[in-house]
Design a protein around this motif. Sequence first.
Motif, PDB file in Angstrom:
ATOM      1  N   TRP A  50      -6.407  -3.198   4.776  1.00 43.11           N
ATOM      2  CA  TRP A  50      -6.383  -1.864   4.201  1.00 43.11           C
ATOM      3  C   TRP A  50      -5.117  -1.763   3.365  1.00 43.11           C
ATOM      4  O   TRP A  50      -4.020  -2.015   3.860  1.00 43.11           O
ATOM      5  N   GLY A  51      -5.268  -1.479   2.090  1.00 52.26           N
ATOM      6  CA  GLY A  51      -4.112  -1.373   1.205  1.00 52.26           C
ATOM      7  C   GLY A  51      -4.519  -1.685  -0.218  1.00 52.26           C
ATOM      8  O   GLY A  51      -5.596  -1.306  -0.666  1.00 52.26           O
ATOM      9  N   CYS A  69       0.775  -4.061  -1.062  1.00 55.78           N
ATOM     10  CA  CYS A  69       0.987  -3.315   0.169  1.00 55.78           C
ATOM     11  C   CYS A  69      -0.332  -3.299   0.922  1.00 55.78           C
ATOM     12  O   CYS A  69      -1.374  -2.996   0.367  1.00 55.78           O
ATOM     13  N   PHE A  70      -0.272  -3.710   2.163  1.00 54.87           N
ATOM     14  CA  PHE A  70      -1.488  -3.731   2.961  1.00 54.87           C
ATOM     15  C   PHE A  70      -1.145  -3.888   4.422  1.00 54.87           C
ATOM     16  O   PHE A  70      -0.018  -4.239   4.777  1.00 54.87           O
ATOM     17  N   GLY A  93      -8.997   6.575   7.485  1.00 55.68           N
ATOM     18  CA  GLY A  93      -8.596   6.732   8.871  1.00 55.68           C
ATOM     19  C   GLY A  93      -7.622   5.681   9.371  1.00 55.68           C
ATOM     20  O   GLY A  93      -7.316   5.644  10.558  1.00 55.68           O
ATOM     21  N   TYR A  94      -7.132   4.833   8.501  1.00 56.76           N
ATOM     22  CA  TYR A  94      -6.173   3.798   8.887  1.00 56.76           C
ATOM     23  C   TYR A  94      -4.763   4.301   8.611  1.00 56.76           C
ATOM     24  O   TYR A  94      -4.562   5.259   7.865  1.00 56.76           O
ATOM     25  N   ASP A  95      -3.757   3.651   9.185  1.00 54.15           N
ATOM     26  CA  ASP A  95      -2.368   3.991   8.875  1.00 54.15           C
ATOM     27  C   ASP A  95      -2.130   3.744   7.388  1.00 54.15           C
ATOM     28  O   ASP A  95      -2.863   2.997   6.739  1.00 54.15           O
ATOM     29  N   ASP A  96      -1.086   4.365   6.857  1.00 53.50           N
ATOM     30  CA  ASP A  96      -0.797   4.269   5.423  1.00 53.50           C
ATOM     31  C   ASP A  96       0.338   3.275   5.166  1.00 53.50           C
ATOM     32  O   ASP A  96       1.511   3.616   5.332  1.00 53.50           O
ATOM     33  N   PRO A  97       0.010   2.038   4.735  1.00 50.57           N
ATOM     34  CA  PRO A  97       1.057   1.042   4.495  1.00 50.57           C
ATOM     35  C   PRO A  97       1.827   1.263   3.189  1.00 50.57           C
ATOM     36  O   PRO A  97       2.866   0.648   2.974  1.00 50.57           O
ATOM     37  N   CYS A  98       1.289   2.103   2.303  1.00 46.22           N
ATOM     38  CA  CYS A  98       1.944   2.328   1.011  1.00 46.22           C
ATOM     39  C   CYS A  98       1.639   3.752   0.542  1.00 46.22           C
ATOM     40  O   CYS A  98       0.691   3.980  -0.199  1.00 46.22           O
ATOM     41  N   PHE A  99       2.470   4.684   0.998  1.00 44.72           N
ATOM     42  CA  PHE A  99       2.283   6.096   0.691  1.00 44.72           C
ATOM     43  C   PHE A  99       2.217   6.316  -0.818  1.00 44.72           C
ATOM     44  O   PHE A  99       3.032   5.789  -1.568  1.00 44.72           O
ATOM     45  N   GLY A 100       1.224   7.083  -1.240  1.00 46.79           N
ATOM     46  CA  GLY A 100       1.086   7.426  -2.655  1.00 46.79           C
ATOM     47  C   GLY A 100       0.276   6.430  -3.465  1.00 46.79           C
ATOM     48  O   GLY A 100      -0.025   6.668  -4.630  1.00 46.79           O
ATOM     49  N   THR A 101      -0.068   5.304  -2.885  1.00 44.09           N
ATOM     50  CA  THR A 101      -0.866   4.290  -3.585  1.00 44.09           C
ATOM     51  C   THR A 101      -2.309   4.397  -3.119  1.00 44.09           C
ATOM     52  O   THR A 101      -2.569   4.374  -1.920  1.00 44.09           O
ATOM     53  N   PRO A 102      -3.258   4.523  -4.058  1.00 47.27           N
ATOM     54  CA  PRO A 102      -4.666   4.520  -3.659  1.00 47.27           C
ATOM     55  C   PRO A 102      -5.025   3.162  -3.035  1.00 47.27           C
ATOM     56  O   PRO A 102      -4.661   2.121  -3.556  1.00 47.27           O
TER      57      PRO A 102
END
Length: 150
Positions: A50-51, A69-70, A93-102
Amino acid sequence: TTTTTITTTTTTTTIVPTDTCQTKVGCEGGTQIELSCTSGYALKISGAFWGRLTRDICYQDNPFIDTVCFQDETSYVVQQCEGKESCLVWSFGYDDPCFGTPKYLQVDYKCVLEANINTPIDCGHPTTTVTTTTTTTTATTTTTTTTTTT
């Protein structure tokens, strides 16, 4: 004496394709990914994350987004899908490894015979094997001339 040399070169190229590997992607925002195999085959997960690793998937024109970022989601997708004939996973629904990046969820898998579900797989690059065999044959012919004097 006559010497004849015959050289035979045989080149065999074997390419083992990964065309049985499949990649499914779901863009951030609730896309559902369907993984499925034909009857008698089961899902074997090679990897999932996810990333974002590229702008080309779930296209983003913004040059400032983070493209490296993943987080690894392989164990989650294995838990949900491995061994089943088909499975649905959501791309949210996963954690966000790179805030602000789609982000997107990418799943790499193969459909394997159910009996082979415990055999490891690799959906990496195709394997190319090149075998070159060179055979050299040397034949020697000896001609003897006998002269008899009486």
